[in-house]
Design a protein around this motif. Sequence first.
Motif, PDB file in Angstrom:
ATOM      1  N   THR A 140      -0.080  33.925 -42.161  1.00  0.00           N
ATOM      2  CA  THR A 140       0.574  34.276 -43.430  1.00  0.00           C
ATOM      3  C   THR A 140       1.707  35.276 -43.200  1.00  0.00           C
ATOM      4  O   THR A 140       2.770  35.171 -43.822  1.00  0.00           O
ATOM      5  CB  THR A 140      -0.443  34.859 -44.432  1.00  0.00           C
ATOM      6  OG1 THR A 140      -1.163  35.927 -43.807  1.00  0.00           O
ATOM      7  CG2 THR A 140      -1.422  33.785 -44.889  1.00  0.00           C
ATOM      8  N   ASP A 141       1.504  36.230 -42.300  1.00  0.00           N
ATOM      9  CA  ASP A 141       2.558  37.200 -42.008  1.00  0.00           C
ATOM     10  C   ASP A 141       3.755  36.508 -41.353  1.00  0.00           C
ATOM     11  O   ASP A 141       4.912  36.806 -41.681  1.00  0.00           O
ATOM     12  CB  ASP A 141       2.012  38.299 -41.096  1.00  0.00           C
ATOM     13  CG  ASP A 141       3.047  39.383 -40.806  1.00  0.00           C
ATOM     14  OD1 ASP A 141       3.544  39.977 -41.776  1.00  0.00           O
ATOM     15  OD2 ASP A 141       3.350  39.620 -39.624  1.00  0.00           O
ATOM     16  N   GLU A 201       5.558  34.619 -44.099  1.00  0.00           N
ATOM     17  CA  GLU A 201       6.256  35.524 -45.003  1.00  0.00           C
ATOM     18  C   GLU A 201       7.563  36.036 -44.375  1.00  0.00           C
ATOM     19  O   GLU A 201       8.604  36.091 -45.042  1.00  0.00           O
ATOM     20  CB  GLU A 201       5.349  36.692 -45.379  1.00  0.00           C
ATOM     21  CG  GLU A 201       5.897  37.547 -46.501  1.00  0.00           C
ATOM     22  CD  GLU A 201       4.866  38.518 -47.050  1.00  0.00           C
ATOM     23  OE1 GLU A 201       5.096  39.040 -48.144  1.00  0.00           O
ATOM     24  OE2 GLU A 201       3.849  38.744 -46.368  1.00  0.00           O
ATOM     25  N   ARG A 255      11.453  35.303 -45.725  1.00  0.00           N
ATOM     26  CA  ARG A 255      12.453  36.351 -45.970  1.00  0.00           C
ATOM     27  C   ARG A 255      13.724  36.093 -45.178  1.00  0.00           C
ATOM     28  O   ARG A 255      14.832  36.315 -45.665  1.00  0.00           O
ATOM     29  CB  ARG A 255      11.879  37.716 -45.628  1.00  0.00           C
ATOM     30  CG  ARG A 255      10.822  38.215 -46.609  1.00  0.00           C
ATOM     31  CD  ARG A 255      10.665  39.727 -46.508  1.00  0.00           C
ATOM     32  NE  ARG A 255      10.302  40.162 -45.176  1.00  0.00           N
ATOM     33  CZ  ARG A 255       9.071  40.322 -44.738  1.00  0.00           C
ATOM     34  NH1 ARG A 255       8.052  40.065 -45.549  1.00  0.00           N
ATOM     35  NH2 ARG A 255       8.831  40.735 -43.502  1.00  0.00           N
ATOM     36  N   ARG A 301      11.681  34.631 -51.464  1.00  0.00           N
ATOM     37  CA  ARG A 301      10.616  35.576 -51.800  1.00  0.00           C
ATOM     38  C   ARG A 301       9.436  34.793 -52.358  1.00  0.00           C
ATOM     39  O   ARG A 301       9.613  33.832 -53.106  1.00  0.00           O
ATOM     40  CB  ARG A 301      11.101  36.589 -52.830  1.00  0.00           C
ATOM     41  CG  ARG A 301      12.207  37.527 -52.322  1.00  0.00           C
ATOM     42  CD  ARG A 301      12.744  38.374 -53.445  1.00  0.00           C
ATOM     43  NE  ARG A 301      13.393  37.538 -54.478  1.00  0.00           N
ATOM     44  CZ  ARG A 301      13.737  37.960 -55.673  1.00  0.00           C
ATOM     45  NH1 ARG A 301      13.483  39.212 -56.033  1.00  0.00           N
ATOM     46  NH2 ARG A 301      14.334  37.148 -56.525  1.00  0.00           N
ATOM     47  N   HIS A 345       1.934  36.634 -52.510  1.00  0.00           N
ATOM     48  CA  HIS A 345       0.984  36.464 -51.418  1.00  0.00           C
ATOM     49  C   HIS A 345       0.180  35.178 -51.576  1.00  0.00           C
ATOM     50  O   HIS A 345      -0.055  34.458 -50.585  1.00  0.00           O
ATOM     51  CB  HIS A 345       0.032  37.658 -51.346  1.00  0.00           C
ATOM     52  CG  HIS A 345      -0.983  37.547 -50.238  1.00  0.00           C
ATOM     53  ND1 HIS A 345      -0.646  37.726 -48.912  1.00  0.00           N
ATOM     54  CD2 HIS A 345      -2.314  37.235 -50.269  1.00  0.00           C
ATOM     55  CE1 HIS A 345      -1.727  37.542 -48.171  1.00  0.00           C
ATOM     56  NE2 HIS A 345      -2.746  37.259 -48.963  1.00  0.00           N
ATOM     57  N   VAL A 398       2.226  32.264 -50.387  1.00  0.00           N
ATOM     58  CA  VAL A 398       2.301  32.223 -48.925  1.00  0.00           C
ATOM     59  C   VAL A 398       0.999  31.675 -48.354  1.00  0.00           C
ATOM     60  O   VAL A 398       0.986  30.851 -47.437  1.00  0.00           O
ATOM     61  CB  VAL A 398       2.596  33.616 -48.361  1.00  0.00           C
ATOM     62  CG1 VAL A 398       2.549  33.598 -46.830  1.00  0.00           C
ATOM     63  CG2 VAL A 398       3.959  34.107 -48.837  1.00  0.00           C
TER      64      VAL A 398
END
Length: 355
Positions: free
Chosen positions: A155-156, A159, A163, A168, A171, A174
């Motif tokens: 997920t990070d 994300e 970006r 955008r 959470h 995502v």
Amino acid sequence: MELRPEQLVAQLGLDRPEPASLHPAYLIAGPEPLRVLEAADAVRTAARRAGIAEREVFEAEGNQREPDWNALSATFRAPSLFASRRLVELRLPSGKPGKEGAEVIADFCADPPQDVTLLITAGEWSKQHGGKWSEAIGRIGQVAIAWQVKPHELTDWIEKRLRARGLRAEHDAVQSLAERVEGNLLAAAQEIDKLALLSDGQTLDRERMAQLVADAARYDVFRLVDAAMNGQGAQVSRMLAGLRAEGEAVPGLLGMIVMELQRAAALARVQARGGNLASEFKAQRIWDSKQPMYKRALARHASPRWEAFVAEAGRVDRIAKGRPRYGEEPVDAWLALERLLLAVAEPRAARLLVC
């Protein structure tokens, strides 16, 4: 010092007006092909910005298991014919140059020519792959390893990539995309690129993410591969027709198709020798939800057939790029791809293949 591919890209400073100073050598390796590819592309771009116009590529060809080490060594010693500096690429899918190759690389690092930047890429890597040759690269250049992105890191990763594309997302949105791609970074990257085209600039919530992904994925390549692996021949034909009508190109589809066929071939080899299939699923990073699909596919075809499928995918790629082998019968690339995927879906269709 070992870097992450993203750290290497940042150090190359492609977003800065002045080109970065290049190191004599780079090693980019790991089991995440997207991260390896993008980091290697960044080195190539940095080389072009630095005025390096000449590029040579060395890799195993035909029946050879290794590149031509003598030719590579000679290239290091020979002066450039067309430019003051050269980028020399060495592609090692296994990540193991062998004794002769390791010596050639170590000799280069001991006294790197002023007019050569060496870029080595490898598709496999582990702590056991390293040696004196990779340590030598680390002393004069940079080593970047693309380790697998773990499920809790996905997920990070998504994300950050959103970006970077000017998007955008909440959470939950995502997380929903992470669930869809199931750890496949190539799939995630493609979905994000589609979102960048379809998004209206607003922050994406879970519902909007699902809507855009569904709209963009009516006939996407991931579902196409799933249909073939699940034995859904009629759906394969419909989806291929849809992709062709939408203007897709066969080479653009083959990357994911080849990767999945290679995964299945690796699983089939393990199964044929009575190995631990569960361990291979883990090694291939196949999530639990996908494993039944692969097991159904393995039940339809034995190991040699999967090797033939991978070889046939190579033939389809040559046809699509207008480079059929001498004596090959001319055939439409879309038809060749359809025959391949129908053979994966239905054993009786394997007779359609030439290999």
